[in-house]
Design an enzyme around this catalytic site. Structure first.
Site, short mmCIF file in Angstrom:
data_model
loop_
_atom_site.label_atom_id
_atom_site.label_comp_id
_atom_site.label_asym_id
_atom_site.label_seq_id
_atom_site.Cartn_x
_atom_site.Cartn_y
_atom_site.Cartn_z
N GLY A 50 -53.99 -13.40 -18.60
CA GLY A 50 -52.85 -12.66 -18.07
C GLY A 50 -51.59 -13.49 -17.92
O GLY A 50 -51.44 -14.55 -18.53
N GLY A 124 -55.11 -0.23 -23.19
CA GLY A 124 -55.93 0.87 -22.67
C GLY A 124 -55.10 1.89 -21.89
O GLY A 124 -54.23 1.52 -21.11
N ARG A 280 -41.05 -8.70 -9.26
CA ARG A 280 -41.86 -8.08 -10.31
C ARG A 280 -42.20 -6.65 -9.92
O ARG A 280 -42.21 -6.30 -8.74
CB ARG A 280 -43.14 -8.90 -10.54
CG ARG A 280 -42.85 -10.32 -11.02
CD ARG A 280 -44.16 -11.07 -11.29
NE ARG A 280 -44.92 -10.47 -12.36
CZ ARG A 280 -44.75 -10.74 -13.66
NH1 ARG A 280 -43.85 -11.63 -14.05
NH2 ARG A 280 -45.48 -10.15 -14.57
N ASP A 320 -51.65 -7.40 -8.55
CA ASP A 320 -50.23 -7.03 -8.40
C ASP A 320 -50.04 -5.52 -8.30
O ASP A 320 -49.14 -5.04 -7.61
CB ASP A 320 -49.41 -7.53 -9.61
CG ASP A 320 -49.29 -9.04 -9.67
OD1 ASP A 320 -49.91 -9.71 -8.81
OD2 ASP A 320 -48.59 -9.55 -10.55
N HIS A 452 -56.60 -41.76 6.51
CA HIS A 452 -55.28 -42.39 6.63
C HIS A 452 -55.11 -43.39 5.49
O HIS A 452 -56.05 -44.10 5.17
CB HIS A 452 -55.20 -43.13 7.97
CG HIS A 452 -53.95 -43.93 8.13
ND1 HIS A 452 -52.75 -43.35 8.49
CD2 HIS A 452 -53.71 -45.26 7.96
CE1 HIS A 452 -51.83 -44.30 8.55
NE2 HIS A 452 -52.37 -45.46 8.23
P1 NAD Z 1 -39.45 -13.16 -5.30
O1 NAD Z 1 -39.56 -11.87 -4.61
O2 NAD Z 1 -40.22 -14.33 -4.84
O3 NAD Z 1 -37.92 -13.62 -5.31
C1 NAD Z 1 -36.88 -12.81 -5.78
C2 NAD Z 1 -35.61 -13.24 -5.10
O4 NAD Z 1 -34.54 -12.56 -5.70
C3 NAD Z 1 -35.58 -12.91 -3.62
O5 NAD Z 1 -35.17 -14.06 -2.93
C4 NAD Z 1 -34.56 -11.78 -3.53
O6 NAD Z 1 -33.87 -11.77 -2.31
C5 NAD Z 1 -33.66 -12.10 -4.68
N1 NAD Z 1 -32.93 -10.96 -5.25
C6 NAD Z 1 -33.36 -9.70 -5.44
N2 NAD Z 1 -32.41 -8.95 -6.06
C7 NAD Z 1 -31.35 -9.79 -6.28
C8 NAD Z 1 -30.09 -9.63 -6.89
N3 NAD Z 1 -29.71 -8.46 -7.42
N4 NAD Z 1 -29.27 -10.70 -6.93
C9 NAD Z 1 -29.64 -11.89 -6.41
N5 NAD Z 1 -30.83 -12.10 -5.82
C10 NAD Z 1 -31.68 -11.06 -5.77
O7 NAD Z 1 -39.73 -12.82 -6.84
P2 NAD Z 1 -39.89 -13.79 -8.09
O8 NAD Z 1 -39.42 -15.15 -7.77
O9 NAD Z 1 -39.27 -13.06 -9.23
O10 NAD Z 1 -41.44 -13.80 -8.26
C11 NAD Z 1 -42.15 -12.60 -8.56
C12 NAD Z 1 -43.53 -12.63 -7.98
O11 NAD Z 1 -44.30 -13.64 -8.56
C13 NAD Z 1 -43.52 -12.87 -6.48
O12 NAD Z 1 -44.46 -12.02 -5.88
C14 NAD Z 1 -43.94 -14.30 -6.36
O13 NAD Z 1 -44.61 -14.56 -5.15
C15 NAD Z 1 -44.86 -14.46 -7.56
N6 NAD Z 1 -44.85 -15.85 -7.99
C16 NAD Z 1 -45.55 -16.76 -7.28
C17 NAD Z 1 -45.52 -18.07 -7.63
C18 NAD Z 1 -46.29 -19.08 -6.84
O14 NAD Z 1 -47.21 -18.69 -6.14
N7 NAD Z 1 -45.93 -20.34 -6.89
C19 NAD Z 1 -44.77 -18.49 -8.71
C20 NAD Z 1 -44.06 -17.56 -9.40
C21 NAD Z 1 -44.11 -16.23 -9.03
#
Ligand code: NAD
Length: 477
Positions: A50, A124, A280, A320, A452
């Site tokens: 995925g 699917g 997302r 998701d 440590h």
């Molecule tokens: P996110 O929700 O973490 O961040 C999106 C950001 O965009 C937020 O801070 C939001 O306030 C901002 N935003 C929204 N609309 C906007 C706009 N029009 N203009 C400017 N800023 C705006 O989403 P993401 O970073 O796209 O990640 C997507 C998903 O994938 C999340 O659920 C995230 O937790 C997951 N993810 C997790 C990891 C990890 O665990 N390390 C890594 C990548 C992604």
């Protein structure tokens, strides 16, 4: 990906059908098979794993490691270690990153065979509450099933007014392709994806600007844990505009012309590429769920109960597609529950927390109750924040900005939440999660002998700050 020749027949039956081969889907398929079920797994792409394994967590971590090596070498110049200016072979870095994903997805294909799971490569779509049609390269296969687990994931949110046909407008998948290193890169969204990609492209030489809608980066996290990261990247990046959004993007010959609106809005400017990372969207509307009788909300989420069952009792959903946080480790946990319930076991979602990690530099991580939530809910808590400036291990890494924070219930000392920021902080959060799950209090953690000098000690030090037994700091009574 090898597919089972048996699938050339037009109808296949599954005791458990799993739709989607990401971390949630393959975990569900493997667990169901291990519990004796005959499983069919449908995945539209040739490689299993995925988004996480192919265009998410794993390739981004490979590139983030490259960024870390570059930064560490850079920073140690002041301490007497110099290798000269780094040179990059982007093609080689890209193929290394791809090889990491391939090793893992090849491993998954072997696990599919070992468990005798029937894998069908194709897209699917449900045709009834007991059948799904799969469009494969060679035709259409119909799978009838007793029970199904939907693990069809999510896709990057698109902002409709942006010119999505322009190759200079990227989503996270485009950014991970590492096709080029743009001179000026604008990142829309200061969340986890945006800031991780900023870390990579900054290390590789791009001039980074970040535009974030809210008043802090990584808005879900407590501000004190985000501040050390914010201070560091504020110096490294060209701009970080908070409380600002993109009003429009125009295609120009020499770049994308972006105009802004909001509190921090600057003049419009031209960028060589724009990465949009504003969250997302679930894929619930793309799988014919209505024909199976499964309710999907307006956004595309599928509601489930604690056993991951949808409104149709023999159809489960995980990952998701059922809601935030959209994290692989949440999906795998839910995948096991769905598989176990489908196999007749008593299982249910009873995890106390789902930890979050931003693999930025420094890393930011948290679990349990945040301080913002504790305040909103009127919970009486004690808080301790241990500064990594007093950690021998952190100083020996050349870094002192880190923090380890712990929140405990005032009356009992029981751990409610914790977070860390600092290099490798993400590795520390699992101990806090275990402490929370085990109902540990600050004394339990403080009395646990930590090796440590390690960064993990900082969690015990923070606990000792709560109990008053800390000796590594002087805290005036
Ligand atoms: P996110 O929700 O973490 O961040 C999106 C950001 O965009 C937020 O801070 C939001 O306030 C901002 N935003 C929204 N609309 C906007 C706009 N029009 N203009 C400017 N800023 C705006 O989403 P993401 O970073 O796209 O990640 C997507 C998903 O994938 C999340 O659920 C995230 O937790 C997951 N993810 C997790 C990891 C990890 O665990 N390390 C890594 C990548 C992604």
């Amino acid at each position: 990906m090898d597919t089972n020749p048996a699938i050339n027949e037009s109808v296949v039956h599954a005791e458990v059908l799993v739709l989607g081969g990401g971390p949630g889907g393959y975990t569900a398929a493997f667990r169901a098979a291990d519990l004796g079920k005959q499983v069919v797994l449908i995945e539209r792409y040739p490689a299993l794993g995925g988004v996480c394994l192919n265009v998410g967590c794993i390739p981004s971590k490979a590139l983030l490691h490259v960024a870390q090596v570059i930064h560490e070498v850079d920073e140690f110049e002041q301490h007497g270690l110099s290798y000269g200016k780094p040179s990059f072979d982007i093609d080689k870095i890209r193929s290394w990153k791809e090889s990491v994903s391939k090793t893992l997805s090849d491993g998954l294909a072997r696990l599919v065979k070992q468990r005798k799971v029937t894998l069908i490569q194709g897209t699917g779509t449900f045709t009834s509450s007991h059948t799904i049609e799969v469009k494969t390269e060679t035709g259409v296969t119909t799978v009838s099933f007793d029970q199904a687990i939907i693990a069809a994931g999510s896709h990057p949110t698109k902002i409709p007014i942006f010119p999505h046909d322009d190759p200079r407008l990227w989503d996270s998948t485009d950014a991970l392709e590492l096709k080029e290193i743009p001179k000026k890169l604008l990142i829309v969204g200061g969340g986890i994806i945006g800031l991780e990609m900023a870390t990579v492209y900054h290390a590789l030489g791009s001039e980074i600007s970040v535009v974030e809608l809210m008043d802090q980066i990584i808005p879900g996290c407590d501000n004190d844990l985000v501040t050390p990261l914010y201070r560091r990247i504020k110096k490294q990046y060209q701009n970080i505009w908070l409380e600002t959004r993109v009003a429009a993007i125009e295609k120009h010959k020499d770049g994308l012309k972006v105009s802004f609106e909001g509190k921090g809005a600057p003049e419009s400017a031209i960028f060589d590429a724009v990465l949009v990372a504003v969250g997302r969207r679930p894929n619930g509307k793309k799988i014919g769920a209505d024909l199976a009788g499964v309710n999907v909300d307006e956004i595309g989420y599928i509601a489930v109960d604690k056993q991951q069952r949808t409104n149709v009792p023999h159809i489960f959903a995980i990952g998701d597609i059922v809601g935030n946080p959209m994290l692989a480790h949440k999906a795998t946990y839910e995948g096991k529950i769905a598989a176990e319930v489908a196999a007749g076991l008593k299982a249910g979602f009873d995890a106390l927390t789902i930890p979050a990690v931003a693999y930025t530099d420094p890393e930011v991580t948290w679990m349990g109750l945040t301080e913002n939530q504790a305040k909103q809910q009127g919970i009486d808590y004690d808080k301790a924040v241990f500064p990594w400036a007093a950690s021998g291990r952190s100083l020996s890494l050349g870094r002192k900005e880190g923090l380890t924070k712990i929140l405990c219930e005032k009356e009992t000392g029981r751990i409610l939440g914790a977070g860390m920021v600092g290099p490798n902080a993400g590795e520390l959060i699992a101990e806090a999660v275990l402490a929370l799950e085990m109902g540990a209090d600050a004394e339990d953690v403080g009395l646990t002998i930590h090796p440590h000098p390690m960064l993990s000690e900082t969690f015990a030090f923070a606990a000792e700050m709560i109990t008053g037994s800390i000796t590594d700091l002087y805290i005036k009574k």
